[in-house]
Design a protein around this motif. Structure first.
Motif, PDB file in Angstrom:
ATOM      1  N   HIS A  94       0.740  -1.041  -0.216  1.00 12.28           N
ATOM      2  CA  HIS A  94      -0.009   0.204  -0.023  1.00 12.28           C
ATOM      3  C   HIS A  94       0.879   0.905   0.456  1.00 12.28           C
ATOM      4  O   HIS A  94       1.661   1.399   0.263  1.00 12.28           O
ATOM      5  N   SER A  95       0.521   2.126  -0.127  1.00 10.19           N
ATOM      6  CA  SER A  95       0.942   3.865  -0.286  1.00 10.19           C
ATOM      7  C   SER A  95       0.466   4.532   0.421  1.00 10.19           C
ATOM      8  O   SER A  95       1.092   5.596   0.117  1.00 10.19           O
ATOM      9  N   ARG A  96      -0.468   4.780   1.325  1.00  7.83           N
ATOM     10  CA  ARG A  96      -1.325   6.247   1.957  1.00  7.83           C
ATOM     11  C   ARG A  96      -1.652   4.853   2.973  1.00  7.83           C
ATOM     12  O   ARG A  96      -2.630   4.760   3.108  1.00  7.83           O
ATOM     13  N   THR A  98      -4.476   5.878   6.092  1.00  8.14           N
ATOM     14  CA  THR A  98      -6.151   6.346   6.425  1.00  8.14           C
ATOM     15  C   THR A  98      -6.612   6.334   7.905  1.00  8.14           C
ATOM     16  O   THR A  98      -5.873   5.455   8.802  1.00  8.14           O
ATOM     17  N   ASP A 108      -4.404   2.333   3.627  1.00  9.03           N
ATOM     18  CA  ASP A 108      -6.038   2.812   2.613  1.00  9.03           C
ATOM     19  C   ASP A 108      -6.209   2.124   1.990  1.00  9.03           C
ATOM     20  O   ASP A 108      -5.114   1.764   1.176  1.00  9.03           O
ATOM     21  N   SER A 111      -5.542   1.904  -1.519  1.00  5.79           N
ATOM     22  CA  SER A 111      -3.868   2.682  -2.036  1.00  5.79           C
ATOM     23  C   SER A 111      -2.819   1.483  -2.125  1.00  5.79           C
ATOM     24  O   SER A 111      -1.893   1.124  -2.926  1.00  5.79           O
TER      25      SER A 111
ATOM     26  N   GLU B  83       0.206  13.268   9.416  1.00  9.98           N
ATOM     27  CA  GLU B  83      -0.251  14.133   7.799  1.00  9.98           C
ATOM     28  C   GLU B  83       0.079  15.211   7.242  1.00  9.98           C
ATOM     29  O   GLU B  83      -0.220  14.187   5.664  1.00  9.98           O
ATOM     30  N   ALA B  86       1.424  10.783   5.768  1.00 11.56           N
ATOM     31  CA  ALA B  86       0.525   9.711   5.529  1.00 11.56           C
ATOM     32  C   ALA B  86       0.707   9.492   3.891  1.00 11.56           C
ATOM     33  O   ALA B  86      -0.048   8.474   4.024  1.00 11.56           O
ATOM     34  N   LYS B  87       0.601  10.297   3.404  1.00 12.90           N
ATOM     35  CA  LYS B  87      -0.224  10.464   1.921  1.00 12.90           C
ATOM     36  C   LYS B  87       0.614   9.846   0.832  1.00 12.90           C
ATOM     37  O   LYS B  87       0.368   9.565  -0.064  1.00 12.90           O
ATOM     38  N   GLU B  88       1.877   9.665   1.091  1.00 11.86           N
ATOM     39  CA  GLU B  88       3.137   9.736   0.415  1.00 11.86           C
ATOM     40  C   GLU B  88       3.679   7.992   1.074  1.00 11.86           C
ATOM     41  O   GLU B  88       5.257   8.397   1.053  1.00 11.86           O
ATOM     42  N   CYS B  89       3.135   7.505   1.042  1.00 14.71           N
ATOM     43  CA  CYS B  89       4.349   6.204   1.856  1.00 14.71           C
ATOM     44  C   CYS B  89       3.861   4.751   1.665  1.00 14.71           C
ATOM     45  O   CYS B  89       3.162   4.695   0.997  1.00 14.71           O
ATOM     46  N   ARG B 153       9.300   7.914  -0.296  1.00 15.37           N
ATOM     47  CA  ARG B 153       8.055   8.707  -0.130  1.00 15.37           C
ATOM     48  C   ARG B 153       7.196   9.099  -1.583  1.00 15.37           C
ATOM     49  O   ARG B 153       8.105   8.971  -2.998  1.00 15.37           O
TER      50      ARG B 153
END
Lengths: 490, 490
Positions: A94-96, A98, A108, A111, B83, B86-89, B153
């Motif tokens: 996964h890449s995100r 949540t 997420d 993702s 924050e 989290a969206k690019e991991c 990232r």
């Protein structure tokens, strides 16, 4: 006082962990099986890295860097390779992140990756996929490349430096036009490793070949260096693989030779890792802590000033500074510890624990008499000597220590090597003394496996200098042409 | 001939990629968004690393190494931090591969981890968890540590060196007893970065502070160096963060101060990455390819021998070898290309593409006249000069090139900086010329966001040398105390 170290006699494993932790080399981390390498440990690895890197460059290699992620499908391309690494790998899916209904962080679901990635356990697959694009003609060969990187193998029984889920290493990956040239390269790099182990680490090694069952997954032949630790167990310290055309075939890497024919490329790979730091610790250290060979010690000399009042402090520190400068000018890595928060006795114990090869101590009486106390970490000899000519004296002592550590380790390795002809004696020696056991073997994987199941000893290697000698396998009585090296191993 | 490079005028982005690829610095990999750093690119990064590492050590820092895996729960501890990342991991969820019914490799459902791991995007969380164990008293402070590592990232729009899913970097993480000391450290490391950029990379930079919305997630204050590229876009080249007590509070890291009171520790972190290689390329290169500052070039000089028959070959190579030795003895990094498979013309173009600062060419006539042809990569000047004193001449030229590259880049940066007082002019300058725009800003995130939405320009920094100057925000007309630096950015 510095934390005490469990004596080797009492508990060798605990002794090792105590030395590693108390000398502040490394410690366990909150990421399962991964270690934190502390500055003292990192300095050792950096010195090793620098020396090895110079040797790689001197043999014509260049550094590059491949990604940490290997596409899942690449792993499947070489059958034995995937078999060897599938059971212990970190898989990115996964890449995100949540937050779920409970407010916990979770991957997420939206993702989820179209293709999963494996955190590299080694890089043959992604490298040979790329080499297949870089190589067209014999003019493109050889490729002599190396990378310094971190790799991950999911370890169930981790042990600082010796076996960790993540470790730092270098991996050389070379491509050649002929089989002979590739074999020559694999042997050359084994020599580089052996030279490094002996000349820098002062750790004698046996050069050999692995049996088929101990080979690197995907290799045609695996060369290795094996070292003997103080507890009678062997440590595989470096490997160099002749990969034949296995990866070239798996990744369709061909070239046009001088006769305009298309052939598959020949390959090697070779690596050493932070495991060497563990080998270094176990080869030389004692119940007082770490013992380091001068060539790899970050600080080769520590100067401890001794004084009891401010007047003395000024006089002693002035002399200590002068001596420090004299040593530094002579190219010696020297540290002066003038910290007033700790007493000299504490410092003596601490630097003994940290394995600094030579300690100089200087007090008011030494200043007056133009003397200095010099102490060797390895033999614990102490002498009062004149300050005059101190740089030369220290240099000679550092050389002596380097040589002496090697000779001591070599004598132990020889003492720990037993030649055995029957299985009962084999088991007896293994039980009572350990070490390397030279014995005949019939060359079959079955016998090798049986011995391992019954005694936990494995064939560490078929020594490169194996003498031809008619004999019979100690277990099966079948004929053998020479002795191989058995031991229990890390 | 070497592959052609798209002219900058025609397509700046393509020019950049052509230079990176044709000079064999890096290429895309089969792992999405990750790059393969080729030997020419790796040599640049290694030279940068060596210089920076020396500067870190000279300012009292030591290297260590923390695991690549960060436990998922750690990420949640600092609210802004999670924050931000989290969206690019990359999330590791399984530890074993298995084969499904179709024979495809899949993560073994039985190997699902009890706790997921994040491949580090940066290491504050795992490091501060550990620091909380290492630090008890003011005597344990400061901790001045750095690590060289890879981080990930998940980048949606990757670009070689400038923006990649995996990149190599260093991250310094320091712990201090007082706020003042931590701020001083953050500023000191910004200075180190600026000095490195200017003295080694010959890349002038503006030192400044980020606005709140551009700060590192979890920082109280982010310092940065910003450089101006040839296309009028800015590049953030390094950041140094004052983290306040945010991470110490999140990971409960306290110490007993000299007055025996318990306080939270003060923190900084600072990093530069392989992005610097992209900045180096874009600062100096031209339509013929790479241009490198001598201090970072692996080879500072290449010697190309010219001959038309075997007799000439022997004579010319002998002289070329002698000159090579003379330069090497003078501490110059020199390469002699005596490969007969390629013509001199091809070599000239190739080394121009690769950006080697100085080229020497020597043919039969030069041997006879005791001359050599010397050519500068940056200005393309060529001269026939006496062989005598060649080492001194080359040294002077290398120094000249280093200085001249910096001066050229500085003149461009100045030329590309415009002071603007109204929003229409701002938009016009941004559109027609680009570069840095010095303008008044009312200090609100709303205005900053509006300008970004309308023009794509962001506030690169509030310069450290900002002069106090009364003015009004060009958009809102609200009062401002000084000018900030706007630009479109990489």
């Amino acid at each position: 006082m510095a934390d005490a170290v469990t004596p080797r006699e009492e508990d060798y494993s605990q002794w090792y962990l105590d030395v590693v932790r108390n000398a502040k080399l490394a410690e366990n981390s909150p990421a399962r099986g991964c270690m934190i390498i502390r500055p003292n440990g990192m300095a050792l690895w950096e010195n090793m890295r620098e020396a090895l890197d110079g040797m790689f460059k001197a043999t014509g290699h260049e550094n590059l860097y491949f990604p940490i992620f290997i596409p899942e499908r690449f792993m499947a391309r070489e059958a034995k390779h995937v078999e060897g690494f599938a059971k212990e790998c970190a898989i990115v899916t996964h890449s995100r992140l949540t937050t779920n209904e409970d407010g916990d962080l979770i991957p997420d679901p939206e993702s989820k990756l179209g293709e999963n990635y494996i955190v590299r356990p080694t890089s043959e697959t992604i490298i040979w996929d790329t080499y297949s694009k870089w190589i067209q003609s014999y003019r493109d060969l050889p490729l002599l490349y190396n990378q310094w990187a971190n790799v991950v193998r999911w370890e169930m029984r981790p042990r600082l430096f010796l076996r960790t889920a993540e470790f730092l290493w270098q991996e050389g990956h070379t491509a050649h036009a002929t089989k002979e040239e590739a074999i020559e390269e694999a042997e050359r790099m084994l020599d580089v490793y052996a030279t490094f182990a002996e000349e820098y680490m002062a750790m004698p090694v046996i050069r050999g070949r692995k049996t088929e069952s101990e080979r690197f997954p995907g290799a045609v032949d695996t060369y290795c260096i094996e070292a003997m630790m103080q507890d009678g167990k062997a440590l595989q310290a470096g490997t160099s693989h002749f990969l034949g055309q296995n990866f070239a075939k798996a990744f369709d890497c061909t070239f046009t030779n001088e006769d305009n024919e298309v052939e598959h490329v020949w390959a090697t790979s070779w690596g050493v890792s932070t495991r060497l730091v563990g080998g270094l610790v176990m080869t030389h250290s004692d119940d007082q802590g770490l013992v380091l060979p001068p060539k790899l010690a970050r600080d080769q000399v520590v100067i401890v000033p001794i004084y009891f009042n401010d007047d003395q402090r000024a006089t002693v520190l002035k002399e200590a500074e002068r001596i420090k400068q004299e040593l530094a000018d002579a190219g010696i890595r020297v540290k002066l510890d003038a910290d007033d928060n700790q007493k000299p006795g504490w410092k003596f114990a601490e630097y003994e624990l940290q394995g600094i090869p030579v300690r100089l101590a200087i007090g008011p009486r030494d200043v007056k008499n133009e003397n200095v106390e010099i102490a060797r970490r390895d033999t614990k000899e102490k002498n009062i000597v004149p300050q005059e000519g101190i740089a030369d004296r220290v240099k000679t002592m550092l050389d002596d220590i380097q040589t002496s550590l090697y000779e001591t380790a070599l004598a132990r390795q020889e003492e720990m090597t037993t030649t055995v002809d029957d299985y009962d004696t084999f088991k007896e020696v293994l039980e009572e003394k350990g070490g390397f056991i030279r014995a005949h073997w019939d060359g079959t994987a079955e016998t090798e496996q049986r011995i391992q199941d019954e005694t936990k000893a494995t064939i560490r290697c078929i020594p490169l200098d194996q003498e031809e000698e008619e004999g019979v396998d100690m277990v099966t009585g079948k004929p053998s042409k020479g002795r191989v090296l058995f031991a229990k191993a890390y």
